[in-house]
Scaffold this motif. Structure first.
Motif, PDB file in Angstrom:
ATOM      1  N   ASN A 172     -41.565  -0.694  26.542  1.00 37.07           N
ATOM      2  CA  ASN A 172     -40.968  -1.584  27.532  1.00 37.07           C
ATOM      3  C   ASN A 172     -40.892  -0.797  28.828  1.00 37.07           C
ATOM      4  N   GLY A 224     -32.214  -7.048  32.499  1.00 37.87           N
ATOM      5  CA  GLY A 224     -32.514  -7.849  31.319  1.00 37.87           C
ATOM      6  C   GLY A 224     -33.264  -7.065  30.262  1.00 37.87           C
ATOM      7  N   ALA A 225     -34.208  -6.230  30.700  1.00 40.39           N
ATOM      8  CA  ALA A 225     -34.953  -5.395  29.752  1.00 40.39           C
ATOM      9  C   ALA A 225     -34.026  -4.380  29.087  1.00 40.39           C
ATOM     10  N   TYR A 245     -30.835  -4.823  28.579  1.00 41.47           N
ATOM     11  CA  TYR A 245     -30.054  -5.623  27.637  1.00 41.47           C
ATOM     12  C   TYR A 245     -30.831  -5.838  26.338  1.00 41.47           C
ATOM     13  N   ASP A 246     -32.087  -6.232  26.463  1.00 44.63           N
ATOM     14  CA  ASP A 246     -32.906  -6.523  25.282  1.00 44.63           C
ATOM     15  C   ASP A 246     -33.081  -5.310  24.378  1.00 44.63           C
ATOM     16  N   ASN A 247     -33.041  -4.116  24.971  1.00 45.76           N
ATOM     17  CA  ASN A 247     -33.329  -2.900  24.205  1.00 45.76           C
ATOM     18  C   ASN A 247     -32.080  -2.087  23.879  1.00 45.76           C
ATOM     19  N   LYS A 305     -26.081  -4.392  20.347  1.00 43.84           N
ATOM     20  CA  LYS A 305     -25.184  -5.458  20.762  1.00 43.84           C
ATOM     21  C   LYS A 305     -24.050  -5.630  19.761  1.00 43.84           C
ATOM     22  N   ASP A 352     -23.236 -10.560  20.845  1.00 46.67           N
ATOM     23  CA  ASP A 352     -24.442 -10.222  21.617  1.00 46.67           C
ATOM     24  C   ASP A 352     -24.124  -9.676  22.999  1.00 46.67           C
ATOM     25  N   ARG A 407     -23.494 -12.587  25.262  1.00 46.14           N
ATOM     26  CA  ARG A 407     -24.813 -12.234  25.827  1.00 46.14           C
ATOM     27  C   ARG A 407     -24.730 -11.590  27.208  1.00 46.14           C
ATOM     28  N   ASP A 437     -23.916 -14.596  29.614  1.00 47.73           N
ATOM     29  CA  ASP A 437     -25.225 -14.255  30.206  1.00 47.73           C
ATOM     30  C   ASP A 437     -25.090 -13.661  31.601  1.00 47.73           C
ATOM     31  N   LYS A 447     -27.702 -13.142  34.480  1.00 47.05           N
ATOM     32  CA  LYS A 447     -28.968 -12.526  34.077  1.00 47.05           C
ATOM     33  C   LYS A 447     -30.164 -13.354  34.541  1.00 47.05           C
TER      34      LYS A 447
END
Length: 359
Positions: A271, A277-278, A280-282, A285, A289, A304, A322, A337
């Protein structure tokens, strides 16, 4: 370990999309975003050590980050810290590194890697890079690494693969810069495209030859320094000439024009970690989330979100969903986000109103 193998870590970016944590005086590559105890730069260095002698690791960065490089990578030899006097994108950065390395070792092969990407699966990474080195050492090839896409991503460049020439290595058909969503879906469904990871492997002599052929405006400047690279006079030559280099990416300068370009399909996790956001995704959590870095978190009806604060600060949140909440001491960013693409504009607006104070 092959003594003719080198690594170039590109480390000059500002990382403005990670503002307010990424600042002009300490960009994101110098920050331990993942809570591992190592910055993204240090993780990039650690990852290549099994493949390249540490005395063959070269870091190219802006001159204002010299002290940070020495602090975080004390084992890098002083003459292998190349300090750019101005930002000129990746083509001049890679050209300087190639001329520098070729002067030290005419037989050199080199991997060029960004300092701020997230890579998982280090053993698979090493196998991939080893295979890439072997390929370019036996062929006059410009090799780039590609990642199998898992979603129709509009933030990455794409590589269309052509005929196979070896294990996981194909000729490149085309490069496409960041597509719109409709085209990204077509690329994903076709199975013919890889994400462009921005990681390159080639012999120093081969990339210099390609630069001379396809970007002579750049190499005419570097060729004036013949006999100076690898000597004590190299730095002064760069100070006098680097700002005159045309700003250009290596993709535009060479990769999209050359006929000896190949792509290796990489199997490791990747990545470019270019956005909140990236991150957060990696990141790990909680049950709702939420991601919390550097902070204690007490959250009610909040899902989130990503909260990043200085160590020791408690975050209490109610009804947030979010959101990005990034507390960097003198700046607090609160942003949905879904709207994080506006952060670059926010940085510009802050600069207009407050000059460099919060950048």
């Amino acid at each position: 370990m092959n003594s003719h193998r080198y690594c170039v870590i590109m480390c000059g970016g500002v990382g403005s999309r990670f503002w307010p944590y990424s600042r002009e005086d300490r960009p994101k590559q110098f920050i331990d975003f993942l809570g591992t105890g190592r910055s993204l730069l240090q993780m990039s260095y650690d990852r290549i050590l099994p493949l390249v002698p540490k005395e063959n690791i070269v870091v190219v960065t802006n001159e204002k980050y010299a002290s940070l490089i020495r602090e975080q990578l004390p084992d890098v030899l002083p003459h292998n810290i190349l300090l750019e006097p101005a930002r000129r994108n990746t083509a001049p950065c890679i050209a300087w590194a190639a001329y520098h390395i070729a002067a030290l070792d005419p037989q050199a092969s080199m991997i060029v890697a960004p300092s701020d990407h997230l890579i998982t699966g280090d053993a698979i990474y090493c196998e991939c890079v080893e295979r890439g080195f072997e390929f370019v050492e036996n062929n006059d090839a410009l090799l780039t690494l590609g990642i199998t896409p898992v979603r129709p991503e509009t933030g990455y460049g794409y590589i269309q693969v052509g005929a196979p020439v070896g294990h996981d290595i194909n000729k490149v058909k085309t490069f496409t810069e960041k597509p719109n969503l409709e085209l990204a879906k077509v690329f994903l469904d076709s199975g013919e495209f890889l994400w462009n990871a921005g990681i390159f492997i080639w012999r120093a002599s081969v990339i210099i030859e390609a630069l001379r052929k396809y970007d002579s405006d750049l190499t005419v400047l570097f060729d004036k320094g013949e006999g100076l690279f690898g000597t004590a006079n190299e730095t002064e030559f760069i100070k006098q000439n680097f700002e005159a280099c045309p700003a250009n990416s290596i993709d535009y300068a060479v990769m999209e024009k050359a006929d000896n370009v190949y792509v290796e399909s990489a199997r490791f996790g990747w990545n470019d970690l270019g956005t909140w956001g990236a991150l957060y995704d990696n990141s790990p959590k909680d049950d709702n989330d939420n991601v919390s870095q550097g902070a204690g978190l007490v959250a009610y009806k909040s899902e989130r979100n990503i909260f990043v604060t200085p160590a020791g600060k408690l975050v209490v949140a109610h009804g947030l969903k979010d959101y990005i909440v990034a507390d960097a001491g003198d700046v607090l960013l609160i942003c949905p986000k879904s709207e994080e693409q506006r952060i670059k504009q926010m940085v510009n607006d802050v600069k207009i109103r407050f000059d460099e104070k919060y950048l």
